[in-house]
Design a protein around this motif. Structure first.
Motif, PDB file in Angstrom:
ATOM      1  N   ASN A 120       0.814  -1.222   0.000  1.00  0.00           N
ATOM      2  CA  ASN A 120       0.000   0.000   0.000  1.00  0.00           C
ATOM      3  C   ASN A 120       0.853   1.279   0.000  1.00  0.00           C
ATOM      4  N   GLU A 121       2.179   1.118   0.034  1.00  0.00           N
ATOM      5  CA  GLU A 121       3.079   2.280   0.020  1.00  0.00           C
ATOM      6  C   GLU A 121       3.727   2.508  -1.345  1.00  0.00           C
ATOM      7  N   VAL A 122       3.496   1.611  -2.276  1.00  0.00           N
ATOM      8  CA  VAL A 122       4.191   1.662  -3.559  1.00  0.00           C
ATOM      9  C   VAL A 122       3.913   2.958  -4.317  1.00  0.00           C
ATOM     10  N   ASP A 123       2.666   3.373  -4.388  1.00  0.00           N
ATOM     11  CA  ASP A 123       2.340   4.605  -5.109  1.00  0.00           C
ATOM     12  C   ASP A 123       2.995   5.824  -4.466  1.00  0.00           C
ATOM     13  N   LEU A 124       3.132   5.801  -3.147  1.00  0.00           N
ATOM     14  CA  LEU A 124       3.806   6.906  -2.460  1.00  0.00           C
ATOM     15  C   LEU A 124       5.286   6.925  -2.815  1.00  0.00           C
ATOM     16  N   ALA A 125       5.890   5.748  -2.878  1.00  0.00           N
ATOM     17  CA  ALA A 125       7.307   5.655  -3.257  1.00  0.00           C
ATOM     18  C   ALA A 125       7.511   6.117  -4.694  1.00  0.00           C
ATOM     19  N   LYS A 155       6.809  21.888   3.886  1.00  0.00           N
ATOM     20  CA  LYS A 155       5.373  21.924   3.568  1.00  0.00           C
ATOM     21  C   LYS A 155       4.993  23.035   2.594  1.00  0.00           C
ATOM     22  N   SER A 156       5.812  24.079   2.506  1.00  0.00           N
ATOM     23  CA  SER A 156       5.450  25.181   1.607  1.00  0.00           C
ATOM     24  C   SER A 156       6.252  25.194   0.308  1.00  0.00           C
ATOM     25  N   LEU A 157       7.438  24.574   0.294  1.00  0.00           N
ATOM     26  CA  LEU A 157       8.324  24.695  -0.858  1.00  0.00           C
ATOM     27  C   LEU A 157       8.633  23.380  -1.568  1.00  0.00           C
ATOM     28  N   SER A 158       8.175  22.269  -1.037  1.00  0.00           N
ATOM     29  CA  SER A 158       8.493  20.977  -1.633  1.00  0.00           C
ATOM     30  C   SER A 158       7.719  20.747  -2.932  1.00  0.00           C
ATOM     31  N   PRO A 159       8.373  20.153  -3.959  1.00  0.00           N
ATOM     32  CA  PRO A 159       7.640  19.790  -5.181  1.00  0.00           C
ATOM     33  C   PRO A 159       6.597  18.705  -4.944  1.00  0.00           C
ATOM     34  N   LEU A 160       6.693  18.014  -3.807  1.00  0.00           N
ATOM     35  CA  LEU A 160       5.704  16.982  -3.469  1.00  0.00           C
ATOM     36  C   LEU A 160       4.327  17.580  -3.167  1.00  0.00           C
ATOM     37  N   LYS A 161       4.284  18.889  -2.961  1.00  0.00           N
ATOM     38  CA  LYS A 161       2.988  19.541  -2.715  1.00  0.00           C
ATOM     39  C   LYS A 161       2.013  19.265  -3.858  1.00  0.00           C
ATOM     40  N   ALA A 162       2.554  19.114  -5.056  1.00  0.00           N
ATOM     41  CA  ALA A 162       1.698  18.915  -6.230  1.00  0.00           C
ATOM     42  C   ALA A 162       0.885  17.634  -6.140  1.00  0.00           C
ATOM     43  N   ILE A 187       3.904  10.498   2.358  1.00  0.00           N
ATOM     44  CA  ILE A 187       5.230  10.121   1.854  1.00  0.00           C
ATOM     45  C   ILE A 187       6.279  10.282   2.951  1.00  0.00           C
ATOM     46  N   GLU A 188       6.173  11.353   3.709  1.00  0.00           N
ATOM     47  CA  GLU A 188       7.119  11.582   4.807  1.00  0.00           C
ATOM     48  C   GLU A 188       7.029  10.457   5.838  1.00  0.00           C
TER      49      GLU A 188
END
Length: 412
Positions: free
Chosen positions: A41-46, A202-209, A216-217
């Motif tokens: 269940n973590e694969v998509d997050l990875a 939380k404000s500058l990471s590209p993961l925000k998208a 993920i964290e």
């Protein structure tokens, strides 16, 4: 292995989309092995994490150095003398920057003004120099630089004693907090580098998208151990062709009961180089076994008296090197790395290029030709059905699925 990756058109399509992002630096099977570290269940997050990963191959590394050095040099008048000092220990990543730097256009245009040296203390006439450039590939927390720079009787005192006015720090990438750490302590140093923020900012990471940065964290913390954020909690997500900084998340490079996708340590990378060489030798062996010429595909079976014999023409070290050269050129590797992988000198690789050009696989610009690319594809197809080297239940499962990469710039 936390789970066995389920292969389907959908999952393989996701992997296919990762390949350009990772600059085709890893095979799809390696991505699959890395994903199997995680729970199902973590694969998509990875996969989302890899979707913002920054891998820097040799050519791009050189391109970045060129632009950054040019930025420094355009502010320095012609004929003013410059010292460039790779401050990492000899053999470490800081010194690996010197070869590509010397081959940039920016360096060549001003090479008469530049002294590139590890031994600043023995420079003749140091008072002739007005500029001192510290050089490294990557800066994470900034602590290493500050510690080295401020040591008693070290370079800071030497610079001051010789009245060198301008001090620069050149690095392809610096983490934002590392930059602040250095500037807070040495405000006069001019830092010239691309800046990156913590990946879980939380404000500058590209993961925000993706809208799932917290999930993920949590996965990174769960599998990364007590130092899940990397050295000094840098939260980097970067690898180079020659190394992965320990500032990068350990779930990328750790080998403790874990399969790394971008190993940090040279021993693992050397093992992978050995495996690469074995694969090339294996293709040659399969062609011999099938009774076909490696380059032409024609039969090597000849009739002598009342016997059929194999007339093997291409099974030498030189043939091995030609195939390996084509494969690595197809992946975009520079000659420096090709020489390292194949154990060749500069003179030896010239002979390999000459042989490949004679076969029409390399053009006059020393790039792989369309004929060379086609040859690699045909070689893979010829030997595919005979590839029993890594026969396993998992590999058999992979073979049962028709996988045609959409953009993979390699052997398909």
């Amino acid at each position: 292995m936390a789970h066995e990756f389920k292969l389907s058109i959908q999952t393989l399509s996701k992997i296919d989309l990762l390949l350009p992002r990772l600059k085709h630096s890893v095979f799809p099977t390696k991505i699959i092995r890395w994903l199997e570290n995680f729970d199902e269940n973590e694969v998509d997050l990875a996969i989302d994490l890899l979707s913002v990963y920054e891998y820097i191959p040799f050519n791009e590394f050189m391109f970045r150095l060129n632009d950054l050095l040019f930025e420094i040099l355009k502010g320095i008048p012609a004929e003013e003398k410059i010292i460039i000092f790779p401050y990492g220990k000899v053999g470490k990543s800081g010194t690996l920057v010197t070869y590509p730097l010397k081959n940039t256009d920016a360096f060549k245009r001003r090479q008469n003004d530049i002294l590139l040296t590890h031994d600043y203390e023995n420079i003749t006439n140091p008072h002739e120099y007005n500029h001192f450039v510290f050089l490294d590939d990557f800066i994470g927390s900034g602590q290493t630089f500050c510690t080295e720079y401020s040591k008693v009787d070290y370079v800071k005192n030497w610079i001051e004693n010789n009245n060198i006015e301008n001090v620069y720090l050149l690095s392809t990438i610096i983490m934002a907090e590392g930059k602040k750490y250095i500037q807070d302590r040495f405000s006069t140093i001019k830092i010239v580098s691309e800046e990156r923020n913590k990946i879980f900012d939380k404000s500058l990471s590209p993961l925000k998208a993706f809208g799932n940065i917290n999930e993920i964290e949590n996965v990174a913390i769960k599998h990364g151990g007590k130092n899940a954020y990397g050295y000094d909690e840098s939260q980097s997500l970067i690898s180079y062709f020659h190394c992965t900084p320990n500032n990068t998340l350990p779930i990328i490079w750790s080998e403790r009961k874990w399969f790394p996708i971008f190993p940090r340590f040279a021993s693992i990378r050397m093992d992978e180089a050995r495996e690469f060489k074995k694969e090339i030798a294996f293709y040659i062996g399969i062609c011999n076994r099938l009774g076909i010429d490696l380059y032409t595909g024609n039969s090597i079976i000849e009739q002598k008296k009342d016997k059929e014999v194999r007339n093997i023409k291409h099974n030498t070290k030189q043939d091995h090197s030609v195939i390996a050269l084509l494969t690595l050129k197809n992946y975009g590797y520079d000659n420096l790395i090709i020489c390292h992988l194949l154990g060749l000198t500069r003179e030896e690789i010239k002979l390999v290029y000459y042989e490949a050009q004679e076969l029409g696989f390399i053009n006059t610009a020393y790039d792989i030709s369309p004929e060379g690319t086609q040859f690699l594809k045909e070689l893979k197809n010829k030997t595919k059905s005979e590839n029993f080297r890594k026969e396993s239940d998992k590999n058999l499962e992979i073979k049962n699925i028709s996988y045609v990469p959409q953009k993979f710039n390699g052997l398909t």
